[in-house]
Design a protein around this motif. Structure first.
Motif, PDB file in Angstrom:
ATOM      1  N   PHE A  47       1.125  -1.234  -0.635  1.00 28.22           N
ATOM      2  CA  PHE A  47       0.163   0.476  -0.002  1.00 28.22           C
ATOM      3  C   PHE A  47       0.754   1.524  -0.052  1.00 28.22           C
ATOM      4  CE2 PHE A  47      -3.620  -2.761   2.290  1.00 28.22           C
ATOM      5  CZ  PHE A  47      -4.118  -3.313   1.443  1.00 28.22           C
ATOM      6  N   LEU A  48       1.775   0.751   0.479  1.00 29.35           N
ATOM      7  CA  LEU A  48       2.907   2.564   0.630  1.00 29.35           C
ATOM      8  C   LEU A  48       3.790   2.777  -0.480  1.00 29.35           C
ATOM      9  CD1 LEU A  48       4.532   4.700   2.602  1.00 29.35           C
ATOM     10  CD2 LEU A  48       5.730   2.730   3.015  1.00 29.35           C
ATOM     11  N   CYS A  49       3.454   1.650  -0.867  1.00 29.69           N
ATOM     12  CA  CYS A  49       4.645   1.648  -2.608  1.00 29.69           C
ATOM     13  C   CYS A  49       3.638   2.428  -3.893  1.00 29.69           C
ATOM     14  CB  CYS A  49       4.657   0.580  -3.332  1.00 29.69           C
ATOM     15  SG  CYS A  49       6.541  -0.015  -2.049  1.00 29.69           S
ATOM     16  N   ILE A  50       2.218   2.200  -3.779  1.00 24.90           N
ATOM     17  CA  ILE A  50       1.173   2.153  -4.586  1.00 24.90           C
ATOM     18  C   ILE A  50       0.685   3.735  -4.269  1.00 24.90           C
ATOM     19  CG2 ILE A  50      -0.662   1.901  -4.531  1.00 24.90           C
ATOM     20  CD1 ILE A  50      -1.058  -0.523  -3.998  1.00 24.90           C
ATOM     21  N   SER A  51       0.742   3.765  -3.262  1.00 23.46           N
ATOM     22  CA  SER A  51       0.498   5.552  -2.445  1.00 23.46           C
ATOM     23  C   SER A  51       1.609   6.286  -2.856  1.00 23.46           C
ATOM     24  CB  SER A  51       0.815   5.970  -1.145  1.00 23.46           C
ATOM     25  OG  SER A  51      -0.117   4.845  -0.399  1.00 23.46           O
ATOM     26  N   VAL A  52       2.839   5.931  -2.906  1.00 21.83           N
ATOM     27  CA  VAL A  52       4.020   7.419  -3.635  1.00 21.83           C
ATOM     28  C   VAL A  52       3.831   7.330  -4.459  1.00 21.83           C
ATOM     29  CG1 VAL A  52       6.029   7.325  -3.489  1.00 21.83           C
ATOM     30  CG2 VAL A  52       5.099   6.334  -1.017  1.00 21.83           C
ATOM     31  N   MET A  54       1.199   7.036  -6.652  1.00 18.81           N
ATOM     32  CA  MET A  54      -0.182   7.465  -6.817  1.00 18.81           C
ATOM     33  C   MET A  54       0.402   9.293  -6.527  1.00 18.81           C
ATOM     34  SD  MET A  54      -3.121   5.510  -5.941  1.00 18.81           S
ATOM     35  CE  MET A  54      -4.087   7.192  -6.672  1.00 18.81           C
ATOM     36  N   MET A  55       0.754   9.495  -5.389  1.00 19.98           N
ATOM     37  CA  MET A  55       1.212  10.830  -5.233  1.00 19.98           C
ATOM     38  C   MET A  55       2.578  11.151  -6.442  1.00 19.98           C
ATOM     39  SD  MET A  55       2.301  10.496  -1.302  1.00 19.98           S
ATOM     40  CE  MET A  55       2.589  12.310  -1.074  1.00 19.98           C
TER      41      MET A  55
END
Length: 251
Positions: A47-52, A54-55
């Protein structure tokens, strides 16, 4: 009594005690919790990788939009300065002005351009547009890649003869403003100086009538009847189209 052994009341065989069973159970549960914790940690990393990611994507798109906005501002200023340099000395005698924000050159002497309620361009303003329009096209030629469209706009005040019906006045003026805009477009299209520009004009210039929907107001908020009656030439750049394209690609 020799040789007699008392019966053994308790077996000496070792059996798992309750404590031992609990230890085994606790060990199994601890192992299960470790597995769940590892899974949760892995999911958190995903999830952290996906969030990064997307950001980062949002930041990239935002930077693209910012770049276009800056380019639009610079391009807008360049077009305005070019129009001002070319027509600054002529505008007063034509009864016209340039709006910097909308890149509009508006000709306000409508009563000199047209007879009341008519759309036929007067001889005086045929001469004005014969002088104005070829120069206008020449000024804009370096910016054609950034121009989405040119609009020739017809505008009226809110009045229509002696009619007190607001709706009738609006639609009568709508028809009149459209006819006047078309009349001006037809005239400048017919100029011999425009023969080599007909294809571009047909794809990029439109005649639009706004009736009384875009009135010019006095400082006190009242309608300026004379200035509201006008024909305007407006440049529309393609920056908005580019921004919409970036937003569509993002979703």
């Amino acid at each position: 009594m020799s040789g007699f052994s008392p019966p053994q009341l308790f077996s000496t065989t070792t059996k798992p005690t309750l404590t031992s069973a609990n230890a085994i159970s606790d060990s199994g549960e601890e192992s299960s919790w470790v597995s769940v914790a590892d899974l949760m940690a892995a999911l958190m990393m995903v999830f952290l990788c996906i969030s990064v990611a997307m950001m980062r994507s949002v930041m990239v798109e935002r930077e693209k939009i910012r770049t276009i906005a800056m380019s639009y501002k610079e391009n807008q200023l360049a077009i305005y300065e070019s129009l001002t340099e070319e027509f600054g000395h002529d505008l007063p005698r034509w009864g016209a002005f340039i709006d910097r924000e909308t890149l509009t050159i508006a000709f306000n002497q409508s009563d000199t351009m047209f007879e009341t309620g008519k759309a036929q361009l007067s001889t005086a303003y045929q001469d004005v547009f014969t002088e104005f329009f070829p120069r206008y096209m020449k000024v804009l030629s370096p910016y054609t890649d950034s121009i989405e469209a040119l609009r020739i706009e017809g505008h009226t005040n809110s009045q229509w003869g002696t009619s007190d019906n607001v709706g009738d006045s609006y639609f009568n003026n709508l028809r009149l403003s459209q006819e006047r805009a078309r009349s001006v477009l037809k005239f400048v299209y017919s100029l011999s100086a425009m023969d080599n520009h007909h294809q571009w004009m047909m794809h990029n210039i439109a005649a639009v009538g706004y009736s009384s929907s875009r009135l010019i107001l006095n400082d006190d908020g009242s309608e300026n009847s004379e200035q509201s009656k006008r024909v305007a030439f407006r440049v529309i750049t393609n920056s908005e189209t580019k921004i919409h394209s970036i937003l569509e690609e993002s979703f």
